[in-house]
Design a protein around this motif. Structure first.
Motif, short mmCIF file in Angstrom:
data_model
loop_
_atom_site.label_atom_id
_atom_site.label_comp_id
_atom_site.label_asym_id
_atom_site.label_seq_id
_atom_site.Cartn_x
_atom_site.Cartn_y
_atom_site.Cartn_z
N LYS A 18 0.86 -1.19 0.00
CA LYS A 18 0.00 0.00 0.00
C LYS A 18 0.89 1.24 0.00
N GLY A 19 0.56 2.21 -0.83
CA GLY A 19 1.35 3.44 -0.88
C GLY A 19 0.95 4.42 0.19
N GLY A 20 1.84 5.32 0.51
CA GLY A 20 1.52 6.44 1.39
C GLY A 20 1.24 6.08 2.84
N THR A 21 1.91 5.03 3.34
CA THR A 21 1.63 4.62 4.73
C THR A 21 2.68 5.14 5.70
N GLY A 22 3.65 5.89 5.19
CA GLY A 22 4.68 6.46 6.08
C GLY A 22 6.01 5.72 6.03
N LYS A 23 6.23 4.89 5.02
CA LYS A 23 7.46 4.08 4.95
C LYS A 23 8.71 4.97 4.91
N SER A 24 8.72 5.94 3.99
CA SER A 24 9.93 6.77 3.84
C SER A 24 10.15 7.66 5.07
N THR A 25 9.07 8.17 5.63
CA THR A 25 9.18 9.01 6.83
C THR A 25 9.77 8.20 7.99
N ILE A 26 9.27 6.98 8.13
CA ILE A 26 9.75 6.12 9.23
C ILE A 26 11.19 5.69 8.95
N ARG A 49 11.80 6.21 -8.66
CA ARG A 49 11.04 7.30 -9.27
C ARG A 49 10.85 8.46 -8.28
N GLN A 50 10.30 8.16 -7.10
CA GLN A 50 10.04 9.24 -6.13
C GLN A 50 11.30 9.62 -5.35
N GLN A 51 12.09 8.62 -5.01
CA GLN A 51 13.34 8.82 -4.24
C GLN A 51 13.11 9.65 -2.97
N ARG A 189 0.62 0.64 13.26
CA ARG A 189 -0.28 1.60 12.62
C ARG A 189 0.41 2.96 12.57
N ASN A 190 0.04 3.75 11.59
CA ASN A 190 0.59 5.10 11.49
C ASN A 190 -0.57 6.08 11.31
N ARG A 191 -0.31 7.29 11.71
CA ARG A 191 -1.27 8.38 11.57
C ARG A 191 -2.59 8.09 12.29
N THR A 192 -2.50 7.44 13.45
CA THR A 192 -3.73 7.18 14.21
C THR A 192 -4.24 8.49 14.82
N LEU A 222 2.41 5.14 15.46
CA LEU A 222 2.54 6.60 15.55
C LEU A 222 1.20 7.30 15.32
N SER A 223 1.02 8.38 16.05
CA SER A 223 -0.19 9.19 15.86
C SER A 223 -0.01 10.13 14.67
N GLU A 224 -1.11 10.68 14.23
CA GLU A 224 -1.10 11.72 13.19
C GLU A 224 -0.51 13.00 13.80
N ARG A 225 0.59 13.50 13.24
CA ARG A 225 1.21 14.74 13.73
C ARG A 225 1.70 15.54 12.53
N VAL A 226 1.29 16.78 12.48
CA VAL A 226 1.65 17.66 11.34
C VAL A 226 3.16 17.79 11.20
N ILE A 227 3.87 17.72 12.31
CA ILE A 227 5.33 17.92 12.28
C ILE A 227 6.02 16.96 11.30
N TYR A 228 5.51 15.74 11.14
CA TYR A 228 6.15 14.79 10.22
C TYR A 228 6.16 15.35 8.79
N ARG A 229 5.13 16.13 8.47
CA ARG A 229 5.03 16.65 7.09
C ARG A 229 5.89 17.90 6.90
N GLU A 230 6.23 18.55 8.03
CA GLU A 230 6.96 19.83 7.92
C GLU A 230 8.47 19.67 7.85
N1 ATP Z 1 2.55 10.09 11.69
C1 ATP Z 1 2.33 10.95 10.67
N2 ATP Z 1 1.56 12.05 10.87
C2 ATP Z 1 1.30 12.92 9.88
N3 ATP Z 1 1.74 12.77 8.61
C3 ATP Z 1 2.51 11.70 8.35
C4 ATP Z 1 2.86 10.73 9.35
N4 ATP Z 1 3.62 9.77 8.77
C5 ATP Z 1 3.76 10.12 7.48
N5 ATP Z 1 3.10 11.27 7.22
C6 ATP Z 1 2.92 11.94 5.92
O1 ATP Z 1 2.21 11.02 5.08
C7 ATP Z 1 2.64 11.14 3.72
C8 ATP Z 1 3.12 9.79 3.21
O2 ATP Z 1 4.31 9.46 3.91
P1 ATP Z 1 5.51 8.73 3.19
O3 ATP Z 1 5.89 9.39 1.93
O4 ATP Z 1 6.54 8.53 4.23
O5 ATP Z 1 4.78 7.34 2.85
P2 ATP Z 1 5.29 6.14 1.95
O6 ATP Z 1 4.67 4.91 2.51
O7 ATP Z 1 6.77 6.17 1.88
O8 ATP Z 1 4.68 6.48 0.53
P3 ATP Z 1 4.99 5.74 -0.86
O9 ATP Z 1 4.27 4.42 -0.81
O10 ATP Z 1 4.43 6.68 -1.90
O11 ATP Z 1 6.49 5.56 -0.94
C9 ATP Z 1 3.71 12.22 3.71
O12 ATP Z 1 3.08 13.43 3.40
C10 ATP Z 1 4.22 12.23 5.16
O13 ATP Z 1 4.75 13.48 5.54
#
Ligand code: ATP
Ligand code: MG
Length: 275
Positions: A18-26, A49-51, A189-192, A222-230
């Motif tokens: 699944k895309g966009g679950t926070g993998k790269s951030t983590i 592609r995204q790097q 879980r992420n962004r709870t 991890l909970s949903e926190r705006v700081i991760y996006r900033e």
């Molecule tokens: N705990 C969090 N709270 C708020 N935003 C988050 C949190 N974790 C990740 N994000 C945001 O969610 C979005 C997706 O995160 P990220 O790019 O890390 O996911 P990904 O699984 O690597 O995506 P992809 O599958 O496209 O590689 C980003 O905008 C990131 O800043």
């Protein structure tokens, strides 16, 4: 078969189809956490592609240079998919590329963190088979959970396993056949939401019931926190906020977020982490 010639480093794959679950951030937060603990880290970005991870590290290097911070920037490589039209040749080529990247980083790393792309690619599947620890973040949603197991619409009980669970199973089989130690699969879980909801409780129940069946360890995450996006443009993580002078001002929410992340890393039970 998997036949890596040198294996000094502990390999951690951050993966989920699944895309966009926070993998790269983590992945980025994990690299910095390990490095701050004095452990040597290397990184592989499989999303050519995204790097996102490579870009995050690039931003960190630029920030360090501009502000005179002495951040260690982990050695890292981006491994791109093969362009070959022949499936067999493509798989061989990709296996060689990933193995070469791992071998390159192995001697200088205690840990190699692999950031997998969303979707099912041969590179990601191989990374799943090579990983000693697999961390799978998923959003607090049945849409995300559907890649692990399908639930009954009335009772929410898991009735059938799905594609990502099958992919991890294939990786485990390959490890086993190659004589590698068992994979430690961790799902979090992420962004709870910090607010209670029926959905949150149901997802929690479904994951609790799946953990035995799929042999993963389920962590709160991890909970949903705006700081991760900033933090991305500056290449900073929550772990840096008290160490830089011109980053975002530390708030109680940041401290709570950092505590959650540290708890997640502690619970990964990585070798050398708690020594
Ligand atoms: N705990 C969090 N709270 C708020 N935003 C988050 C949190 N974790 C990740 N994000 C945001 O969610 C979005 C997706 O995160 P990220 O790019 O890390 O996911 P990904 O699984 O690597 O995506 P992809 O599958 O496209 O590689 C980003 O905008 C990131 O800043
Ligand atoms: Mg990513």
């Amino acid at each position: 078969m998997l036949n890596l010639s040198c294996r000094n480093a502990h390999i951690i794959a951050i993966g989920n189809e699944k895309g966009g679950t926070g993998k790269s951030t983590i992945a980025m937060h994990l690299l910095v956490s390990l490095e701050q603990r004095g452990l040597r880290v290397g990184a592989i970005d499989l999303d050519a592609r995204q790097q996102s991870l490579a870009r995050y590290l690039h931003n960190r290097a630029a920030y360090a240079e501009h502000h005179g911070n002495c951040f260690q920037i982990p050695n890292h490589q981006v491994v791109a998919p093969s362009a070959s039209a022949d499936v067999g040749e493509r798989e061989r080529d990709e296996a060689e590329r990933l193995d070469a990247a791992l071998e390159h980083l192995d001697a200088s790393s205690d840990f190699i963190v692999i950031d997998c792309p969303g979707g099912s690619t041969h590179l990601a599947l191989r990374a799943h088979a090579l990983a000693d620890t697999l961390l799978t973040p998923l959003n607090d949603s049945f849409v995300d959970l559907d890649l692990l197991g399908r639930v009954n619409p009335d009772t929410y009980a898991v009735e059938q396993l799905s594609c990502y669970a099958d992919a991890v199973w294939e990786g485990r089989k390959l490890r086993n056949l190659s004589g590698l130690p068992a994979l430690d699969w961790v799902v979090c879980r992420n962004r709870t939401s910090t607010i209670f909801s029926k959905n949150r409780e149901r997802v929690d129940q479904a994951l609790t019931s799946l953990q035995k069946r799929l042999a993963f360890r389920y962590l709160p995450g991890l909970s949903e926190r705006v700081i991760y996006r900033e933090l991305f443009p500056k290449g900073l993580t929550l772990m840096d906020l008290t160490k830089v002078r011109d980053g975002p001002k530390l708030t109680l929410s940041h401290v709570a977020a950092r505590h959650e992340f540290r708890t997640l890393v502690n619970d990964l039970r990585l070798p050398g982490w708690n020594d």
